[in-house]
Design a protein around this motif. Structure first.
Motif, short mmCIF file in Angstrom:
data_model
loop_
_atom_site.label_atom_id
_atom_site.label_comp_id
_atom_site.label_asym_id
_atom_site.label_seq_id
_atom_site.Cartn_x
_atom_site.Cartn_y
_atom_site.Cartn_z
N LYS A 129 7.38 9.76 -13.69
CA LYS A 129 7.16 8.33 -13.79
C LYS A 129 7.60 7.65 -12.50
O LYS A 129 8.66 7.97 -11.98
CB LYS A 129 8.00 7.75 -14.92
N PRO A 130 6.80 6.75 -12.01
CA PRO A 130 7.26 5.98 -10.84
C PRO A 130 8.44 5.09 -11.24
O PRO A 130 8.52 4.61 -12.36
CB PRO A 130 6.07 5.14 -10.43
N GLU A 166 2.95 10.00 -9.99
CA GLU A 166 2.19 10.25 -11.20
C GLU A 166 1.44 11.56 -11.12
O GLU A 166 1.29 12.28 -12.12
CB GLU A 166 1.23 9.10 -11.47
N ALA A 167 0.95 11.92 -9.94
CA ALA A 167 0.19 13.15 -9.76
C ALA A 167 1.06 14.39 -10.00
O ALA A 167 0.55 15.42 -10.45
CB ALA A 167 -0.42 13.21 -8.36
N GLU A 190 0.83 -1.21 0.00
CA GLU A 190 0.00 0.00 0.00
C GLU A 190 0.87 1.26 0.00
O GLU A 190 0.55 2.24 -0.67
CB GLU A 190 -0.93 0.00 1.20
N GLU A 244 2.23 1.69 -3.54
CA GLU A 244 1.16 2.14 -4.45
C GLU A 244 0.83 3.61 -4.21
O GLU A 244 0.62 4.37 -5.17
CB GLU A 244 -0.09 1.28 -4.26
N ARG A 245 0.79 4.02 -2.95
CA ARG A 245 0.54 5.43 -2.63
C ARG A 245 1.66 6.31 -3.18
O ARG A 245 1.41 7.35 -3.77
CB ARG A 245 0.40 5.59 -1.12
N ARG A 246 2.90 5.86 -3.04
CA ARG A 246 4.05 6.61 -3.56
C ARG A 246 3.95 6.74 -5.08
O ARG A 246 4.17 7.81 -5.64
CB ARG A 246 5.35 5.91 -3.18
N ASP A 247 3.60 5.65 -5.77
CA ASP A 247 3.47 5.69 -7.23
C ASP A 247 2.37 6.66 -7.66
O ASP A 247 2.54 7.41 -8.63
CB ASP A 247 3.18 4.29 -7.77
N ARG A 248 1.24 6.64 -6.96
CA ARG A 248 0.16 7.58 -7.29
C ARG A 248 0.61 9.02 -7.12
O ARG A 248 0.30 9.89 -7.95
CB ARG A 248 -1.07 7.31 -6.42
N GLN A 249 1.36 9.28 -6.06
CA GLN A 249 1.83 10.65 -5.82
C GLN A 249 2.84 11.07 -6.88
O GLN A 249 2.82 12.22 -7.33
CB GLN A 249 2.43 10.75 -4.43
#
Length: 81
Positions: free
Chosen positions: A75-76, A70-71, A60, A63-68
């Motif tokens: 690129k993650p 991308e925001a 989790e 995934e949170r880091r990747d979403r941030q």
């Protein structure tokens, strides 16, 4: 949790006298609860429960880091798994 559900189903079938469970001994009907008890004790004693919780938290977090990332338009990073 599956064993508890199975135990509840067996109890209901025994109570409402649905064949073939109605003919079973109560020991067989209640045995899934004993299995659940043994499973939960083993999982807690060996650290299985804690290890799975830590893996879920790590997933989790990533995934949170990747979403941030991308925001903000980056690129993650690719990770080896």
């Amino acid at each position: 949790m599956y064993l508890v559900g199975l135990g509840v189903i067996f109890m209901l079938l025994k109570y409402f006298e649905v064949s073939p469970v109605a003919e079973w001994s109560w020991w067989w009907v209640l045995s899934p609860f004993a299995g659940a008890f043994v499973w939960w004790n083993w999982a807690d004693a060996t650290g299985y429960t804690k290890r799975k919780a830590m893996e879920r938290e790590e997933r989790e977090r990533m995934e949170r880091r990747d979403r941030q990332m991308e925001a903000i338009g980056q690129k993650p990073r690719s990770r080896k798994r």
